[in-house]
Each structure stands twice: as C-alpha cells, then as structure tokens.
Scaffold this motif. Sequence first.
Motif, short mmCIF file in Angstrom:
data_model
loop_
_atom_site.label_atom_id
_atom_site.label_comp_id
_atom_site.label_asym_id
_atom_site.label_seq_id
_atom_site.Cartn_x
_atom_site.Cartn_y
_atom_site.Cartn_z
N GLU A 1 0.90 -1.28 0.07
CA GLU A 1 -0.08 -0.04 -0.10
C GLU A 1 0.77 1.18 0.02
N VAL A 2 2.08 1.10 -0.68
CA VAL A 2 2.61 2.47 -1.03
C VAL A 2 1.82 3.26 -1.89
N ASP A 3 1.83 4.57 -1.43
CA ASP A 3 1.15 5.77 -2.36
C ASP A 3 1.69 6.03 -3.63
N LEU A 4 1.56 5.14 -4.52
CA LEU A 4 2.30 5.37 -5.86
C LEU A 4 1.68 6.62 -6.72
N LYS A 5 0.69 7.21 -6.41
CA LYS A 5 -0.23 8.09 -6.86
C LYS A 5 0.54 9.62 -6.67
N LYS A 6 1.19 9.72 -5.75
CA LYS A 6 1.75 10.96 -5.50
C LYS A 6 2.80 11.35 -6.04
N TYR A 7 3.24 10.13 -6.85
CA TYR A 7 4.72 10.55 -7.68
C TYR A 7 4.34 10.58 -9.00
N THR A 8 4.47 11.82 -9.73
CA THR A 8 4.13 12.11 -11.14
C THR A 8 5.42 11.55 -11.99
N LEU A 9 6.67 11.06 -11.88
CA LEU A 9 7.27 10.55 -12.47
C LEU A 9 7.98 9.04 -11.76
N LYS A 10 7.59 8.00 -12.48
CA LYS A 10 7.69 6.82 -11.94
C LYS A 10 8.48 6.06 -13.10
N LYS A 11 9.57 5.55 -12.81
CA LYS A 11 10.41 4.83 -13.65
C LYS A 11 11.13 3.55 -13.07
N ALA A 12 11.55 2.60 -13.92
CA ALA A 12 12.11 1.30 -13.63
C ALA A 12 13.33 1.38 -14.53
N PHE A 13 14.54 1.24 -13.96
CA PHE A 13 15.77 1.22 -14.76
C PHE A 13 16.50 -0.07 -14.32
N ALA A 14 16.92 -0.72 -15.52
CA ALA A 14 17.68 -2.08 -15.42
C ALA A 14 18.90 -1.54 -15.98
N CYS A 15 19.94 -1.44 -15.22
CA CYS A 15 21.13 -0.72 -15.20
C CYS A 15 22.20 -2.01 -15.32
N ASN A 16 23.36 -1.89 -16.41
CA ASN A 16 24.23 -3.17 -16.45
C ASN A 16 25.57 -2.22 -16.76
N ARG A 17 26.61 -2.45 -15.78
CA ARG A 17 27.97 -2.05 -16.28
C ARG A 17 28.44 -2.68 -17.46
N ALA A 18 27.97 -3.76 -17.68
CA ALA A 18 28.76 -4.48 -18.78
C ALA A 18 28.10 -4.11 -20.14
N HIS A 19 26.82 -3.49 -20.01
CA HIS A 19 26.22 -2.91 -21.28
C HIS A 19 25.51 -1.32 -20.76
N PRO A 20 26.77 -0.32 -20.68
CA PRO A 20 26.33 0.90 -20.00
C PRO A 20 25.29 1.69 -20.85
N HIS A 21 25.31 1.73 -22.18
CA HIS A 21 24.59 2.36 -23.07
C HIS A 21 23.12 2.00 -23.25
N PHE A 22 22.20 2.90 -23.75
CA PHE A 22 20.73 2.68 -23.74
C PHE A 22 20.78 1.41 -24.64
N VAL A 23 20.05 0.54 -24.34
CA VAL A 23 19.58 -0.67 -24.98
C VAL A 23 17.96 -0.52 -25.50
N GLU A 24 17.81 -0.58 -26.89
CA GLU A 24 16.61 -0.12 -27.49
C GLU A 24 15.29 -1.25 -26.75
N ILE A 25 14.49 -0.63 -26.38
CA ILE A 25 13.29 -1.39 -26.06
C ILE A 25 12.03 -1.16 -27.04
N ASP A 26 11.65 -2.39 -27.25
CA ASP A 26 10.43 -2.20 -28.31
C ASP A 26 9.39 -1.43 -27.59
N HIS A 27 8.72 -0.67 -28.57
CA HIS A 27 7.60 0.14 -28.37
C HIS A 27 6.51 -0.69 -27.44
N GLU A 28 6.27 -1.65 -28.35
CA GLU A 28 5.02 -2.69 -27.56
C GLU A 28 5.38 -2.92 -26.03
#
Length: 163
Positions: free
Chosen positions: A113-140
């Motif tokens: 029951e964390v109130d997520l509605k109060k955050y206007t910016l919500k992002k999830a980052f998968a970060c990898n030191r071995a692949h530091p640059h942006f990996v294209e994620i398909d639009h779907e």
Amino acid sequence: MDFFKFACQTGPHSEFEFGICDDQSGGIAFVDKRDSSKWVAKVKNKDAIPVIFTAIDKCVIADGELPGRGRCDGMLTADHLLYLVELKDQRQKWREHAIQQLISTIELLVENEVDLKKYTLKKAFACNRAHPHFVEIDHELQMRFFRNYGFRIDIQAEVLILS
C-alpha cells in the motif's frame, strides 16, 4: 514492510552526478560520489534535486524474507519521483531477469500500500555496467509495462533525475 525505512536510506543526494554501486559480495547497494569505476549506474541530476536512495534488496527486504520473490537493488525518491533501480554486471541473459525483479518490486510496493499516485514520475531502470549504453526497448514492451504497472522502463546505466 517499510519501503521508506530510515535505516536503509542515505541522502538527500543533490550532487550533479553520483553513482549507485553493488559490490556483488552480498552487501547492500549504496551511493558513491568519488570512484566512478565502481558505479553500476550513473545518476545525472542537472537540477541538483535532493533525492533519497533506499537500499531495497538486503535491507528493506532481508535475504531470508519472501523466498522466491524478486526485488530490485534500490530506489531513488524525491517529492515528485520514484525510480526503481536494478543493478547488473553481466554480459548475457540479464535483461529479462532485471525486468522481472523490477516488476516484482512494483507489485510489492502495491501490495504494501505504498501511495504511488503522489509520484508524477515513476521509472524502472535496469542498469548494467557491462552494457552501459541505452538498449532499445521495443515500443510494445514500453507500452505494456506502463499500462500494467504505471512505470516507464529504461534499460541503460544512466539514470536522469527529472524536475
């Protein structure tokens, strides 16, 4: 489960740039401001917004808790934003595992029951030191992830703090 447990938090961090590290030796994820060679994720904070880092894996959720449930390494929060961060240092087969850990953490936030509605910016980052640059994620995948979880997903080692 307290996702804002003070003992698991550091900051506020308002530097223009800092790193999030995981030494892979069983400790908790942490913020580092000095040695960029240790950074798995580089945080860029051009507006110097004070953000709190919370170690989720091994702190908010201890190793023995919730067996079989994934959880991401940490979370960055400010008044308007909540960013989940999963740290990897692998060459192969890391992307799907990282995404699953992020999804599981979002589900745990909702279940607790964390109130997520109060955050206007919500992002999830998968970060990898071995692949530091942006990996294209398909639009779907991006649309499905946002529709299902209310978070935008990025697969890159650079976390941009937005105002």
